[in-house]
Design a protein around this motif. Sequence first.
Motif, short mmCIF file in Angstrom:
data_model
loop_
_atom_site.label_atom_id
_atom_site.label_comp_id
_atom_site.label_asym_id
_atom_site.label_seq_id
_atom_site.Cartn_x
_atom_site.Cartn_y
_atom_site.Cartn_z
N THR A 172 -5.65 25.01 -9.06
CA THR A 172 -5.24 26.47 -10.66
C THR A 172 -6.32 27.19 -10.25
O THR A 172 -5.55 28.30 -11.03
N TYR A 173 -7.33 26.96 -10.33
CA TYR A 173 -8.28 28.32 -10.80
C TYR A 173 -9.17 28.45 -9.31
O TYR A 173 -10.10 28.93 -9.85
N GLY A 174 -9.09 27.58 -9.11
CA GLY A 174 -9.59 28.07 -7.27
C GLY A 174 -11.14 27.49 -6.73
O GLY A 174 -11.63 27.72 -5.83
N LEU A 175 -11.36 26.54 -7.71
CA LEU A 175 -12.51 26.27 -7.80
C LEU A 175 -13.11 25.37 -6.10
O LEU A 175 -12.65 24.85 -6.04
N PRO A 176 -13.91 25.35 -5.64
CA PRO A 176 -13.96 24.65 -4.80
C PRO A 176 -14.95 23.23 -4.77
O PRO A 176 -15.88 23.54 -5.26
N VAL A 177 -14.44 22.17 -4.58
CA VAL A 177 -14.81 20.77 -5.03
C VAL A 177 -14.71 20.59 -3.44
O VAL A 177 -13.35 20.85 -2.59
N VAL A 178 -15.44 19.24 -3.22
CA VAL A 178 -15.09 18.18 -2.24
C VAL A 178 -14.75 16.56 -3.68
O VAL A 178 -15.55 16.89 -4.58
N LEU A 179 -14.56 15.47 -2.80
CA LEU A 179 -15.06 14.63 -3.55
C LEU A 179 -14.95 13.25 -2.81
O LEU A 179 -14.46 13.77 -1.94
N THR A 180 -15.23 12.23 -3.41
CA THR A 180 -15.52 11.01 -2.38
C THR A 180 -15.25 9.92 -3.75
O THR A 180 -15.30 9.65 -4.46
N LEU A 231 -23.16 10.97 0.46
CA LEU A 231 -22.46 12.28 -0.62
C LEU A 231 -23.33 13.74 -0.13
O LEU A 231 -22.71 14.17 0.07
N LEU A 232 -24.89 13.15 0.82
CA LEU A 232 -24.95 14.93 0.68
C LEU A 232 -24.98 15.30 1.83
O LEU A 232 -24.60 16.82 1.80
N LEU A 233 -24.46 14.46 3.22
CA LEU A 233 -23.89 15.39 4.10
C LEU A 233 -22.30 16.02 2.99
O LEU A 233 -21.95 17.00 4.35
N VAL A 234 -21.33 15.01 2.76
CA VAL A 234 -19.85 15.87 2.30
C VAL A 234 -20.31 17.18 1.13
O VAL A 234 -19.67 17.94 1.45
N LEU A 235 -21.33 16.97 0.76
CA LEU A 235 -21.17 17.81 -0.25
C LEU A 235 -21.73 19.27 1.26
O LEU A 235 -21.43 20.38 0.38
N GLN A 236 -22.59 19.14 1.74
CA GLN A 236 -23.22 20.63 2.55
C GLN A 236 -21.92 20.42 4.06
O GLN A 236 -21.62 21.85 4.21
N LYS A 237 -21.46 19.57 4.14
CA LYS A 237 -20.41 20.11 5.77
C LYS A 237 -18.74 19.34 5.26
O LYS A 237 -18.27 19.43 6.46
N GLY A 238 -19.00 18.95 4.03
CA GLY A 238 -16.97 18.54 3.78
C GLY A 238 -16.76 19.23 3.71
O GLY A 238 -16.62 20.77 3.36
N ALA A 239 -14.64 19.35 4.50
CA ALA A 239 -14.26 20.60 3.65
C ALA A 239 -13.59 20.63 2.33
O ALA A 239 -13.38 20.04 1.72
N LEU A 240 -13.47 21.69 1.85
CA LEU A 240 -13.31 22.11 1.43
C LEU A 240 -11.70 21.75 0.54
O LEU A 240 -11.09 20.99 1.12
N ASN A 241 -11.84 21.29 -1.11
CA ASN A 241 -11.18 20.49 -1.15
C ASN A 241 -10.08 19.59 -0.72
O ASN A 241 -9.09 18.91 -1.06
N ARG A 242 -11.45 18.23 -0.45
CA ARG A 242 -11.03 17.41 1.19
C ARG A 242 -11.59 16.56 -0.07
O ARG A 242 -12.47 16.40 -0.17
N SER A 243 -10.89 15.05 0.23
CA SER A 243 -11.65 13.41 -0.32
C SER A 243 -11.70 12.96 0.97
O SER A 243 -11.28 13.36 1.80
N TYR A 244 -12.98 12.71 0.24
CA TYR A 244 -13.74 11.60 1.93
C TYR A 244 -13.84 10.49 1.03
O TYR A 244 -14.70 9.65 0.14
N ASN A 245 -13.42 8.53 1.89
CA ASN A 245 -13.33 7.49 1.04
C ASN A 245 -15.04 7.55 2.13
O ASN A 245 -15.46 7.30 3.12
N ILE A 246 -15.90 6.26 0.90
CA ILE A 246 -17.22 5.92 1.53
C ILE A 246 -17.71 4.42 1.56
O ILE A 246 -17.05 3.65 0.42
N ARG A 300 -15.99 9.09 8.96
CA ARG A 300 -16.83 8.90 10.41
C ARG A 300 -16.43 10.14 11.52
O ARG A 300 -17.10 10.34 12.62
N ASP A 301 -14.74 10.75 11.55
CA ASP A 301 -14.30 10.75 12.77
C ASP A 301 -14.53 12.88 12.13
O ASP A 301 -15.08 13.60 13.50
N GLU A 302 -15.02 13.44 10.86
CA GLU A 302 -15.09 14.61 10.67
C GLU A 302 -16.22 14.50 11.16
O GLU A 302 -16.65 16.14 10.65
N LEU A 303 -17.70 13.84 9.91
CA LEU A 303 -18.91 14.15 9.57
C LEU A 303 -19.72 13.24 10.40
O LEU A 303 -20.97 13.27 10.18
#
Length: 345
Positions: A172-180, A231-246, A300-303
């Motif tokens: 809705t607002y364009g806030l840049p997020v990542v989720l895990t 978590l720190l890896l996802v914060l820095q290198k995760g794709a915008l608006n994408r979720s990652y299962n850890i 594993r594959d993306e990061l």
Amino acid sequence: MKILITGGAGFIGSAVVRRAIVDGHAVVNLDALTYAACLDNVASVADHPDYAFEQADIRDRAALDRIFATHRPDAVMHLAAESHVDRSIDGPGDFIETNITGTFNLLEAARKYWTEAGRPEAFRFHHISTDEVFGSLGATGQFTETTSYDPRSPYSASKAASDHLVRAWAETYGLPVVLTNCSNNYGPFHFPEKLIPVVILNALHGRSIPIYGDGSNVRDWLYVEDHADALLLVLQKGALNRSYNIGGENERSNLELVQTICSILDRLAPKDGSYADLITFVTDRPGHDARYAIDPTRIRDELGWRPSVTVEEGLERTVRWYLDNRGWWQALLERDGVGQRLGQG
């Protein structure tokens, strides 16, 4: 980066705080210091010039606005949450207020700050959640990032709601997020109401070791320091608006897990007989999920991330830590609810 970490005096949050400082980031630790928080968890970095602490509640919007304006973070890592399933059964209101309303307040404070700063592209809001939002698995299969949500406890329902809020603010607002979404964590500084510390401390005190039902419930165990790295890896290198299962890639039934801990204690703190003799099966928790298992393919594959600690190695480290840090856990045993059977419905 300067990272605002909510819940940084808790179990997982403090591991992220410690790791972030070691990695060279500046950290603002925001924590309300409720019953499960402990500033001793971050004592090793408390005097670091790049560390700051703010005692505040994420339900307090005015406090959040002040903290954003004062510290001007480059990113947010949102870990503050009520997280104990048994407590959510006895008192769901705190979980609704903190996990849902608190996340809403934090999202709005972050959106205001980000907008007034000119919507910087590098800003990130990293929402940390749980695999419990996906519900319960049978004997086979794993949770992926596209698994349908099916929460079955007040805790997991409140976390599922917070996940949906974060995605909605992105859309809705364009806030840049990542989720895990992570599997069960364990390791040093684990608050003594959760399964692994309960087993260790009850064994050391010669008390019965309770196992819900028949002990067949299966969890994927993730060493907390591995989780902090991810978590720190996802914060820095995760794709915008994408979720990652850890996940830890370490599935064990509760009974297998407890038996392993008892065998480690037999070796490190021997007594007459085996600690496994203290195992007692108790009435199961209402709505107890049968099995959780994470498919970690995406991260594993993306990061390029995989857990580095096996459950056997991690449990050995954890038991040794509790044996060597009696002062830490003894001070927490008098806190509300610790040592009591909760969540019987």
